[in-house]
Structure formats: C-alpha cells, structure tokens
Design an enzyme around this catalytic site. Structure first.
Site, mmCIF file in Angstrom:
data_model
loop_
_atom_site.group_PDB
_atom_site.id
_atom_site.type_symbol
_atom_site.label_atom_id
_atom_site.label_comp_id
_atom_site.label_asym_id
_atom_site.label_seq_id
_atom_site.Cartn_x
_atom_site.Cartn_y
_atom_site.Cartn_z
ATOM 1 N N SER A 289 0.814 -1.216 0.000
ATOM 2 C CA SER A 289 0.000 0.000 0.000
ATOM 3 C C SER A 289 0.850 1.269 0.000
ATOM 4 O O SER A 289 1.506 1.571 -0.979
ATOM 5 C CB SER A 289 -0.954 -0.047 1.201
ATOM 6 O OG SER A 289 -1.930 0.955 1.115
ATOM 7 N N ASP A 300 9.696 5.470 -10.206
ATOM 8 C CA ASP A 300 9.225 6.069 -11.455
ATOM 9 C C ASP A 300 9.900 7.405 -11.750
ATOM 10 O O ASP A 300 10.111 7.764 -12.916
ATOM 11 C CB ASP A 300 7.713 6.269 -11.411
ATOM 12 C CG ASP A 300 6.947 4.973 -11.638
ATOM 13 O OD1 ASP A 300 7.604 3.930 -11.843
ATOM 14 O OD2 ASP A 300 5.708 5.003 -11.615
ATOM 15 N N LYS A 314 -0.533 -4.116 -3.481
ATOM 16 C CA LYS A 314 -1.863 -3.610 -3.112
ATOM 17 C C LYS A 314 -2.044 -2.239 -3.753
ATOM 18 O O LYS A 314 -1.490 -1.249 -3.302
ATOM 19 C CB LYS A 314 -2.014 -3.496 -1.591
ATOM 20 C CG LYS A 314 -3.377 -2.952 -1.152
ATOM 21 C CD LYS A 314 -3.468 -2.885 0.363
ATOM 22 C CE LYS A 314 -4.831 -2.330 0.809
ATOM 23 N NZ LYS A 314 -4.993 -0.893 0.525
#
Length: 541
Positions: A289, A300, A314
């Site tokens: 999460s 990223d 998740k």
C-alpha cells in the site's frame, strides 16, 4: 443558420444523455431499494418464526461479513471497537499494555512486547498464551479478547497465561503507548545513514524528516530507507514521505474510481528535505500500500534505487464512511496509479478460481520511468536489485502461517542464552534442530503442482489409462519428497526468518535493527551500491 442547426441537434443529444444518466441512476436506486426491502422482510420473518431463539445481532454481523467477503479483503464493516482500533493505528497512540497480540481460534498469544512498556515490565514474553483477563476466560469470549487489555492510563488488569506448559499470573498497569513510525535509525558507516519506517501513521513524515536531519548532522551523505514489512497506512503520509526527496509539485499518485469525486491527482506540496542525497529504498513481500506508493513513486521518478524483493502488490485505496450507531464501512473506493501510470495491484478479487480464491495477475504491461527505464504493472514493485534471501515461496509462507517459525523461536529462547546481540549466532546445528521440530509437528502444505496432479489423478478421463494414472501418483510422491528437501534448499531464506524472530525475543526490535547493520544482505548490498556512485547512477540511467 448552421449554428441554429447545430444548437437544434445538440439540445436533443444532451437531453438523451441526461435522460439515460437519470434512468441509469433511477434503475440502480430502485434495485438497491428493492433488495433492501427483500432483506428487511426476510430478516424480520426469520427472527420471528424460526423454530429456536435467534440472535439478531449475530445474524446481521454474519450477513454483513459474508456479503463483504464477495468483494475484497480491505472492504470491511467496522463496529465501534474496530473504529477505535482504526483511529489508534492512524494516530500511533493508545492506552494499554504495550504488546502486539494475535487472536485466533479463541486463543490470545503475545507476539511481541514493546521494550520498557507495561507488559515488558510485568515480565510477559512473546509466546505467552493469555488464557484469562480479569474474570474473563479468553476461550469463552466471543469478540476480540485483545480489546480487554486496553483501558485507561494507570488502571490495572490481572492476566493468567501459559508459558512452556506452566500457568502464571501477572498484574499489569496500563499506560499510554506511543507507536513510532520510525522505531530505529542510525549511521551504518561514516557516510551512510539508515532509517526504518515501519508504518504510515500520522507521525511518519515528521519522524522520517527528523531522522534525516539528525543523520545528516552526523555526517550522512547517502541514505537507506527501509520499508520492509511496512503494511502501509495513510495515503497523505505516503505523499509527504515521498516529498522529502522530490521537489514541490511532483505528481506521486493518481486515483481512479467510478465515483467522479474520487478521481484525483496527488502532488507534493512542500519543499523537499533533500532532493539530491543518494537514496536506496528496501522492500519485500510484506511492503504494501503506502510503502508501494513511496517506493513506486521514487522508482518512477528515478529518485531512488529499489533493493530487495517484489512487494505485496496492493493498488487499492480505502476510505472510511460513517454509518449509524458509531459504526463505519471501510470501503475500497478506487485504484491508485504511480507517476508512470501503472497500477501495481497483484490480486484480482473480481475473478476468482474454482475454490473462490483471488486470481494473481500473470499478464503485465510495460511502462517507463522518467529516464526511460522499463517498469511493469500488476505485480507489486519489482526491485532494481534483487536480494535472494528476501524472496518467499509457498514453503516459507506455510511455515509462517502455521506459526512454526514463531513456536520454534519461543522454545529456542528458553533453551539458549546470549549476553548481547553481537554474540548471537544461529548455527547449522540450530537449523537441524528446526528441521527436526518441523517434522515432529507433522507439517504439511500443498504446492500448486500437487493441486494440478491431484486433479489429474481424480479425473474421470479414461483416455489417460491406468499406466498414466500411476505415473501421476509417482510424480506426487516425488513432489512430496521434494518438499522435505526444500528445507535444505531454502535454508538461507528460512534462517533469516528464524533469526529475525529469535533476536527480537532477546534484544527487542531495536536489537534486531542493530544486528541488521552488520549482517543483513539487503543493507550490505545497499551500502556497497551507495558507495559506488558510478554503479548507482548507471542503474538510474
């Protein structure tokens, strides 16, 4: 004239769209109202006419839980006690005995005591099974007995517990417990700082920032952020922690939902603490999460190298919605997407197998980071550098789910003695004892290969013939033998699980983190990587 024609065409089109939308809304509303009326009537008639006395509250609780089980495990009904626990988890403060407990099969077991808190001062240890709290027998208590251990500051509670087969008692004085988001940080060497972020409660970003400032003041020029085992928490804190390393205004998370107001972009709002310091983030299969929002965002944006094992996966966002009588519905409202546009949700709860289990994603889509590096969706955060000892498999999962690692560590604690964490060693002979322990417990588990073979053996397909059926049985026997030998094949991975559990018994969580600094594969790899600036930069390129 053309404008008039366009307007004349546009108005009917808009009217049709509004009519269809309104019709759809009315249809949904009618269906919901219809089903509620059916259920209300059924519930009333059942309780009034059933042959024996019924418990309306228990029936309703069961109905709600079974309904929600059809969705995903994160959509949950929270009663008043659950709401309070949810608040405590987010706030990081509560009043109780200062211990992590596990409730299952009407048993209450101490999993970990927090150093210096009430349970620790009263002499309770991990592995103690609490059988009585005050005048209440745990085995007779229908709800979560762990809630009975909480209470007002300075109030006392008497507990009766089993330890190594002996019954003992203790009186514990409850006190305020602070659950730190950053339970440990220190310097690994003269230039490398190390921070453990164990949860994303309201203290997460402030404590991480404070740790960074202190470590930099002590000479840290590079940093390791450990998110292993971190199950997540507040989305806002995940954004704030990421913001410590990236500039103001960066897109970190996008949420997408069928409800328009839940479609949002979350960007950093503050000036960073340090957007230049070389950074490694550690993750494993229990990083979930909010941990994946931080690690995925930093990956990223090419701001950090991710080291460890594939994270949990998740990619669903929950929000608590208030109901009546102090209850709440914690409901999945959207999926979240990292800056590159990937959703890392690994399990598909809406397409299940024959046994009703969620199907794991097997097809992944390729995305690119800011620098053009390839990353994938659908299966958690994949590390840039993999640590083999952090990987898990069905054997390791089964050992932990059956509490064999935990139970062996309990017995080990009472039969071995270490004066300090520096003297701790888990030897090959210790591991042999563990294998004997596993065999004595008649440990079994089923692999995916076994499931397929058993289905083939039990099939009615006569084309296979008796000879092929016998071959399948031989394969099953071979697989079973392989499971036993797998204890040797995965000795390193299992030993790490055992060491983590055992060291915490002797030296608490703080001692485990100190042991990590000189012995943990992931930390040593991260330290070496950060000391090689060219290699570090080449990964991010």
């Amino acid at each position: 004239m053309k404008r008039l024609i366009k307007k004349q065409l546009l108005i009917p089109v808009l009217a049709v769209v509004v009519l269809v939308g309104a019709s759809s809304f009315k249809s949904d509303f009618f269906e919901i109202a219809k089903q509620i009326e059916i259920f209300t009537t059924l519930f009333k008639e059942l309780n009034m006419n059933y042959v024996d006395e019924t418990n309306p509250a228990a029936l309703m609780d069961s109905a709600i839980k079974n309904m929600l089980e059809e969705l995903d495990p994160y959509t949950q009904f929270l009663n008043e006690q659950d709401v309070e626990s949810y608040r405590i988890n987010n706030a990081g403060e509560y009043s109780g005995i200062g211990a992590l407990v596990r409730t299952s099969d009407r048993k209450l077991v101490i999993v970990e005591t927090y150093k210096g808190y009430a349970a620790d001062k009263a002499g309770l240890k991990a592995g103690d099974e609490i059988i009585k709290i005050g005048e209440t027998n745990v085995a007779d208590f229908d709800d979560n007995a762990g809630e009975l251990l909480k209470g007002a500051n300075n109030s006392t509670v008497d507990v009766t517990f089993l330890r190594q087969g002996q019954t003992q008692t203790a009186t514990i004085t409850r006190e305020g417990v602070e659950v730190d988001a950053v339970p440990f940080y220190d310097m690994i060497d003269e230039k490398t700082g190390y921070i453990v972020l164990s949860r994303f409660n309201r203290k997460a970003s402030k404590q991480t920032q404070s740790a960074m400032q202190d470590l930099k003041g002590r000479g840290a020029e590079r940093l390791i952020l450990d998110l292993r085992g971190n199950p997540g928490g507040l989305l806002s804190e995940a954004i704030n922690v990421t913001n410590l390393f990236v500039p103001k205004g960066e897109l970190i998370v996008t949420t997408k939902s069928k409800v328009k107001k839940f479609n949002q972009e979350y960007r950093t709002k503050n000036q960073p603490e340090d957007e230049e310091i070389p950074l490694v983030v550690l993750v494993d299969g229990k990083s979930a999460s909010a941990s994946e929002i931080v690690s995925g965002g930093l990956q990223d944006l090419d701001r950090a190298v991710i080291v460890g094992a594939q994270s949990f996966g998740k990619g669903l966002v929950q929000r608590p919605l208030k109901l009546t009588y102090g209850t709440q519905l914690k409901v999945t409202i959207s999926r979240y997407y990292t800056p590159s546009g990937r959703c890392i949700q690994s399990l598909d709860y809406w397409n299940r197998d024959k046994e009703g289990n969620a199907v794991r994603n097997t097809e992944f889509n390729e995305f690119t980071t800011r620098n053009g590096r390839k990353v994938w969706d659908g299966g958690g955060i994949m590390p840039d550098v993999t640590i083999e000892s952090l990987k898990t498999n069905s054997l390791i999962d089964a050992l932990e789910q059956n509490q064999l690692v935990f139970d062996f560590a309990t017995d080990y604690f009472y039969s071995h003695d270490f004066s300090s964490v520096d003297n701790f060693r888990f030897s090959d002979s210790d591991y042999s004892e563990f294998k004997s322990f596993v065999k004595s417990e008649n440990f079994t588990f089923q692999t995916e290969t076994e499931k397929i073979l058993e289905e083939s053996i039990n099939t009615d397909d006569t084309l296979l013939g008796s000879e092929v059926q016998e071959k399948y049985k031989d394969l099953l026997i071979a697989v079973n033998r392989g499971k036993i030998s797998a204890l040797d094949s995965y000795q390193k991975e299992i030993t790490k699980k055992l060491e983590d559990e055992i060291i915490t018994r002797y030296f608490y969580r703080e001692g485990l983190y100190k042991y990590y600094l000189d012995h943990d594969d992931a930390i040593l790899t991260a330290k070496e990587l950060l000391s090689d600036s060219q290699k570090y930069a080449s990964i991010l390129r």
